[in-house]
Scaffold this motif. Structure first.
Motif, PDB file in Angstrom:
ATOM      1  N   ARG A  77       7.450  16.132   4.072  1.00  0.00           N
ATOM      2  CA  ARG A  77       7.571  15.131   3.018  1.00  0.00           C
ATOM      3  C   ARG A  77       6.415  14.161   3.144  1.00  0.00           C
ATOM      4  O   ARG A  77       5.734  14.112   4.183  1.00  0.00           O
ATOM      5  N   VAL A  78       6.191  13.383   2.098  1.00  0.00           N
ATOM      6  CA  VAL A  78       5.085  12.437   2.078  1.00  0.00           C
ATOM      7  C   VAL A  78       5.601  11.061   2.476  1.00  0.00           C
ATOM      8  O   VAL A  78       6.600  10.568   1.938  1.00  0.00           O
ATOM      9  N   VAL A  79       4.941  10.439   3.439  1.00  0.00           N
ATOM     10  CA  VAL A  79       5.253   9.071   3.845  1.00  0.00           C
ATOM     11  C   VAL A  79       3.971   8.250   3.787  1.00  0.00           C
ATOM     12  O   VAL A  79       2.866   8.788   3.803  1.00  0.00           O
ATOM     13  N   HIS A  80       4.150   6.954   3.712  1.00  0.00           N
ATOM     14  CA  HIS A  80       3.011   6.032   3.707  1.00  0.00           C
ATOM     15  C   HIS A  80       3.098   5.163   4.950  1.00  0.00           C
ATOM     16  O   HIS A  80       4.187   4.697   5.318  1.00  0.00           O
ATOM     17  N   LEU A  81       1.950   4.924   5.576  1.00  0.00           N
ATOM     18  CA  LEU A  81       1.921   4.197   6.847  1.00  0.00           C
ATOM     19  C   LEU A  81       0.808   3.159   6.840  1.00  0.00           C
ATOM     20  O   LEU A  81      -0.287   3.399   6.311  1.00  0.00           O
ATOM     21  N   ALA A  82       1.121   2.007   7.431  1.00  0.00           N
ATOM     22  CA  ALA A  82       0.111   0.963   7.592  1.00  0.00           C
ATOM     23  C   ALA A  82       0.492   0.099   8.780  1.00  0.00           C
ATOM     24  O   ALA A  82       1.678  -0.206   8.977  1.00  0.00           O
ATOM     25  N   ALA A  83      -0.487  -0.279   9.577  1.00  0.00           N
ATOM     26  CA  ALA A  83      -0.239  -1.113  10.751  1.00  0.00           C
ATOM     27  C   ALA A  83      -0.717  -2.531  10.493  1.00  0.00           C
ATOM     28  O   ALA A  83      -1.714  -2.759   9.792  1.00  0.00           O
ATOM     29  N   ALA A  84       0.027  -3.492  11.036  1.00  0.00           N
ATOM     30  CA  ALA A  84      -0.400  -4.880  10.961  1.00  0.00           C
ATOM     31  C   ALA A  84      -1.716  -5.044  11.703  1.00  0.00           C
ATOM     32  O   ALA A  84      -1.969  -4.349  12.688  1.00  0.00           O
ATOM     33  N   PRO A  85      -2.583  -5.945  11.251  1.00  0.00           N
ATOM     34  CA  PRO A  85      -3.888  -6.105  11.898  1.00  0.00           C
ATOM     35  C   PRO A  85      -3.796  -6.361  13.400  1.00  0.00           C
ATOM     36  O   PRO A  85      -4.633  -5.885  14.165  1.00  0.00           O
ATOM     37  N   ALA A  86      -2.773  -7.094  13.826  1.00  0.00           N
ATOM     38  CA  ALA A  86      -2.629  -7.386  15.251  1.00  0.00           C
ATOM     39  C   ALA A  86      -2.059  -6.215  16.024  1.00  0.00           C
ATOM     40  O   ALA A  86      -2.006  -6.246  17.260  1.00  0.00           O
ATOM     41  N   GLY A  87      -1.634  -5.170  15.322  1.00  0.00           N
ATOM     42  CA  GLY A  87      -1.079  -4.001  15.986  1.00  0.00           C
ATOM     43  C   GLY A  87       0.316  -4.203  16.530  1.00  0.00           C
ATOM     44  O   GLY A  87       0.819  -3.364  17.281  1.00  0.00           O
ATOM     45  N   ASP A  88       0.993  -5.292  16.126  1.00  0.00           N
ATOM     46  CA  ASP A  88       2.321  -5.561  16.667  1.00  0.00           C
ATOM     47  C   ASP A  88       3.447  -4.994  15.813  1.00  0.00           C
ATOM     48  O   ASP A  88       4.621  -5.158  16.143  1.00  0.00           O
ATOM     49  N   SER A  89       3.112  -4.337  14.707  1.00  0.00           N
ATOM     50  CA  SER A  89       4.126  -3.660  13.906  1.00  0.00           C
ATOM     51  C   SER A  89       3.469  -2.606  13.043  1.00  0.00           C
ATOM     52  O   SER A  89       2.255  -2.639  12.801  1.00  0.00           O
ATOM     53  N   VAL A  90       4.280  -1.671  12.588  1.00  0.00           N
ATOM     54  CA  VAL A  90       3.817  -0.627  11.680  1.00  0.00           C
ATOM     55  C   VAL A  90       4.850  -0.485  10.574  1.00  0.00           C
ATOM     56  O   VAL A  90       6.057  -0.574  10.808  1.00  0.00           O
ATOM     57  N   TRP A  91       4.356  -0.290   9.355  1.00  0.00           N
ATOM     58  CA  TRP A  91       5.220  -0.119   8.194  1.00  0.00           C
ATOM     59  C   TRP A  91       5.261   1.351   7.806  1.00  0.00           C
ATOM     60  O   TRP A  91       4.229   2.032   7.807  1.00  0.00           O
ATOM     61  N   VAL A  92       6.455   1.828   7.455  1.00  0.00           N
ATOM     62  CA  VAL A  92       6.650   3.198   6.980  1.00  0.00           C
ATOM     63  C   VAL A  92       7.341   3.133   5.627  1.00  0.00           C
ATOM     64  O   VAL A  92       8.358   2.434   5.478  1.00  0.00           O
ATOM     65  N   GLY A  93       6.804   3.829   4.636  1.00  0.00           N
ATOM     66  CA  GLY A  93       7.391   3.835   3.303  1.00  0.00           C
ATOM     67  C   GLY A  93       7.594   5.244   2.788  1.00  0.00           C
ATOM     68  O   GLY A  93       6.795   6.147   3.080  1.00  0.00           O
ATOM     69  N   GLU A  94       8.667   5.430   2.001  1.00  0.00           N
ATOM     70  CA  GLU A  94       8.961   6.745   1.439  1.00  0.00           C
ATOM     71  C   GLU A  94       9.919   6.597   0.256  1.00  0.00           C
ATOM     72  O   GLU A  94      11.002   6.031   0.392  1.00  0.00           O
ATOM     73  N   ASP A  95       9.515   7.076  -0.924  1.00  0.00           N
ATOM     74  CA  ASP A  95      10.380   7.101  -2.111  1.00  0.00           C
ATOM     75  C   ASP A  95      10.997   5.740  -2.430  1.00  0.00           C
ATOM     76  O   ASP A  95      12.174   5.648  -2.783  1.00  0.00           O
ATOM     77  N   GLY A  96      10.234   4.675  -2.307  1.00  0.00           N
ATOM     78  CA  GLY A  96      10.733   3.346  -2.620  1.00  0.00           C
ATOM     79  C   GLY A  96      11.311   2.616  -1.430  1.00  0.00           C
ATOM     80  O   GLY A  96      11.448   1.391  -1.455  1.00  0.00           O
ATOM     81  N   PHE A  97      11.667   3.347  -0.387  1.00  0.00           N
ATOM     82  CA  PHE A  97      12.153   2.724   0.851  1.00  0.00           C
ATOM     83  C   PHE A  97      10.953   2.354   1.719  1.00  0.00           C
ATOM     84  O   PHE A  97       9.992   3.100   1.816  1.00  0.00           O
TER      85      PHE A  97
END
Length: 703
Positions: free
Chosen positions: A543-563
């Protein structure tokens, strides 16, 4: 000026509506001037305008609400007219008069219409005299709290308390019992005074489970008044619209004509010019009956659905009418084609009681395709703060039929990706797929009835795994050279027990931290041309997911189908701190703590240090994004207040403690809004679980 269009128009607003107005101005060949606060220096509307002028600090009262600064900016840039958008100064008669005094055209109705319709008490009495039905209630100016309480004694509860000078649901309160009325009056007056500069209130009989239907009107200075059909705005939460559509699924052509004529009668009664909206309450079981609620003397947030079904650019019509041109269409020229639905994308967290969110947009993907329109303020790198309205964008879909429009909107929301700021995207998808919504069986209380049934997505094992792989790939390039001093520092280096398996400890506010091992069982492949999209292959599925990390590297975001979810990356020190905090909470007693559920401003401190408070008593009130949140005592006891009125507070900041009257288990603080272990206050993650003590009491202005 009559007939000839303007050369330069200043847009006295921000965000998506400023961009939308600038788009039409550009199409008409008119140069645009943007105004902005210091907080909006990097906003998209500032970049898109031909000229931009800073009008003050972040606080609206010191920038976007400063009439002198806005008028001066128009004079200095040679603007011949000002478009106010919606919210801020759009319904301010003093602003319209200041524009006229400076020789600048106000793109909106005259000051008299603004004054009459901008006051709910005056407008209600005015339209009643014009023969338009209104809701029963107490609508007399100048009544204090005691007089309103006395007047309410003769009315049947529940009641609806409304600021006379306001709009868009801000400051409105449903009062179910006489005992609730005094505190509701105090809160409503405070909100009204802060938002509108006028704390006058009125009381109406609450029309239970009504439909909210509004009619778009257009009028010129040559006597022509027409309507462009209606919009169904019944999907609301706390009197704030969430999803709107045109036309209403409940009106037939005869009902549309009757309501449209009533709206035109309201507009004619005040000599209205430009675009405006007349709002009605309609009993869900009697669509032939309607009562006047208010007139919005400006463009509405939901105007795109009318534009999509009529083909009329409402901003263009506003500009032409303001320039003295007659309307280029008559009532018989208005034809409604197909169906359109709009969903408002907010910076809020539905899973935590719709608390406002903030952050920096790390990844953005806005939908497109047949029938899709997006009016947005978003851009990657944009900082979303707590000073303004939480609406980020409007996702709109048109279809030949209502079902197709809803299907297209659902797909568009699934394709919407905003990482870095929590949004209500998943909630919007659930709402438009509700069986009652699909059937067109709606009223203004539907959302409240459905909310307890909603279950929001929690991140699964593959989301954690994807985040871990994504972070592990970034780490070699991101790690400073001083950290890589030998083979023992390499996470994948050889050990006497075999090759090391890199692991990342991640935490989500709903769950305990998880140690996720990067072992090759999950494959993550970047998708060409989509910077944040990855193909995630795990357990035989992809499946397709979207990923992005905070500049400080202290968190990462995961997105999929609106979630979308933020997973905090915990260092060894943070893991130890959590473990120790958990141990400390299992022994002894502690005072339940009240932590701020969001960054904002302390607007009231009803309790004083040393005072004894009852369970449920309001201790501190915090405001953010035009919403007030009451922090209440979780137990009876003695309070210690740590903040002052007017103080800026951070997310999770400790605001007060309550020393219980009786020994109280420390773990109970987790139910009071305190940040428990797992809240990851040092990582920027959201607190563990909803905070019952944070009670939203007022919604944002429809701005």
């Amino acid at each position: 000026m009559t007939g000839q269009l303007f050369d330069v128009v200043l847009v006295a607003n921000r965000g998506e509506i400023a961009r939308r107005i600038i788009r039409t101005l550009r199409g008409l060949g008119i140069r645009s001037v943007a105004v902005y606060s210091e907080a909006d220096r990097g906003a998209v509307h500032v970049r898109e305008a031909d000229v931009a002028v800073c009008v003050g600090p972040a606080a609206p009262a010191e920038s976007y609400l400063r009439i002198d600064a806005i008028v001066a900016a128009a004079r200095d840039t040679g603007a011949q007219a000002i478009h106010p958008g919606y919210g801020f100064l759009s319904e301010n008669a003093a602003f319209a008069r200041a524009c006229a005094a400076a020789g600048i055209v106000f793109i909106g109705p005259g000051a008299e219409a603004l004054e009459i319709m901008g006051d709910k008490i005056r407008s209600k009495n005015h339209v009643a005299a014009a023969g338009v039905p209104t809701v029963a209630g107490v609508s007399e100016p100048g009544l204090d709290d005691d007089a309103l309480v006395a007047a309410a004694a003769g009315m049947d509860y529940p009641l609806l308390l409304k600021p006379s000078a306001g709009g868009g649901g801000k400051g409105m309160h449903v009062v179910c019992t006489p005992g609730e009325l005094p505190e509701a009056l105090a809160t409503a007056r405070r909100v009204a005074a802060a938002a509108f500069g006028d704390d006058t209130l009125l009381i109406e009989r609450l029309v239970e489970r009504p439909r909210h239907i509004e009619v778009q009107v257009l009028a010129d200075a040559h006597g022509t008044v027409i309507h462009l059909g209606e919009r169904e705005c019944s999907l609301q939460r706390r009197h704030q619209k969430v999803v709107e559509e045109a036309p209403s699924p409940t009106l037939d052509p005869a009902g549309r004509a009757r309501m449209g004529e009533a709206a035109c009668r309201v507009a004619r009664s005040v000599g209205y010019t430009g675009a405006g909206t007349v709002e009605f309450l309609v009993p869900a079981d009697r669509p032939e009956t309607f009562w006047f609620m208010e007139m919005n003397t400006r463009l509405q947030v939901e105007h795109p659905v009318t534009e999509l079904v009529t083909g009329v650019d409402l901003v263009e019509q506003q500009v032409r009418v303001a320039a003295g041109q007659p309307l280029g269409l008559a009532q018989e020229d208005v034809v409604l084609t197909g169906h359109a639905v709009e969903a408002r994308l907010y910076a809020e967290d539905p899973a935590r009681g719709f608390l406002p969110t903030a952050g920096t947009v790390l990844a953005l993907q806005e939908p497109s395709g047949p029938g899709i329109r997006v009016d947005s303020s978003l851009a990657e790198g944009l900082a979303v703060g707590s000073a303004y309205d939480p609406m980020l964008a409007k996702i709109v879909a048109w279809g030949a039929a209502r079902e197709q429009a809803l299907d297209r909107l659902d797909l568009a929301l699934a394709d919407t990706v905003v990482l870095g700021v929590g949004t209500n995207t998943e909630y919007l998808r659930a709402l438009i797929n509700d069986a009652a919504v699909r059937a067109g069986d709606m009223d203004t209380t539907l959302i409240e009835r459905r909310l307890p049934e909603l279950v929001f997505t929690a991140p699964d094992e593959t989301h954690y795994a994807a985040a871990a792989v994504f972070l592990q790939r970034r780490r070699p390039a991101d790690r400073p050279r001083s950290e890589d001093q030998g083979p023992w520092s390499r996470p994948d280096g050889w050990r006497a027990t075999g090759r090391a398996r890199p692991a990342v400890v991640l935490a989500h506010w709903l769950e305990e931290p998880r140690r996720t091992v990067v072992d090759g069982s999950v494959r993550l492949t970047p998708l060409p041309g989509r910077p944040h999209a990855h193909l995630l292959e795990a357990n035989g599925t992809s499946r397709v997911v979207h990923l992005a990390a905070a500049p400080a590297g202290d968190s990462v975001w995961v997105g999929e189908d609106g979630f979308a979810v933020e997973l905090a990356v915990l260092s060894r020190e943070q893991q130890l701190e959590r473990a120790l905090a958990a141990l400390e909470r299992t022994a002894g007693t502690a005072a339940p703590e009240l932590h701020s559920p969001m960054p904002g401003t302390v607007v009231a401190v009803p309790a004083a240090t040393g005072e004894r408070v009852a369970e449920g008593q309001t201790v501190v009130v915090v405001e953010a994004m035009k919403m007030e949140h009451r922090l209440t005592a979780p137990t009876a006891g003695t309070v210690d207040v740590l903040v002052r009125q007017g103080e800026q507070v951070k997310l999770h900041q400790l605001l007060a403690r309550v020393a219980p009257d009786v020994p109280h288990a420390t773990g109970a603080a987790q139910d009071t809004g305190a940040a428990p272990a797992g809240a990851a206050q040092d990582t920027g993650a959201a607190p563990a679980g909803p905070a019952p003590s944070a009670d939203p009491t007022a919604e944002e202005q429809s701005a």
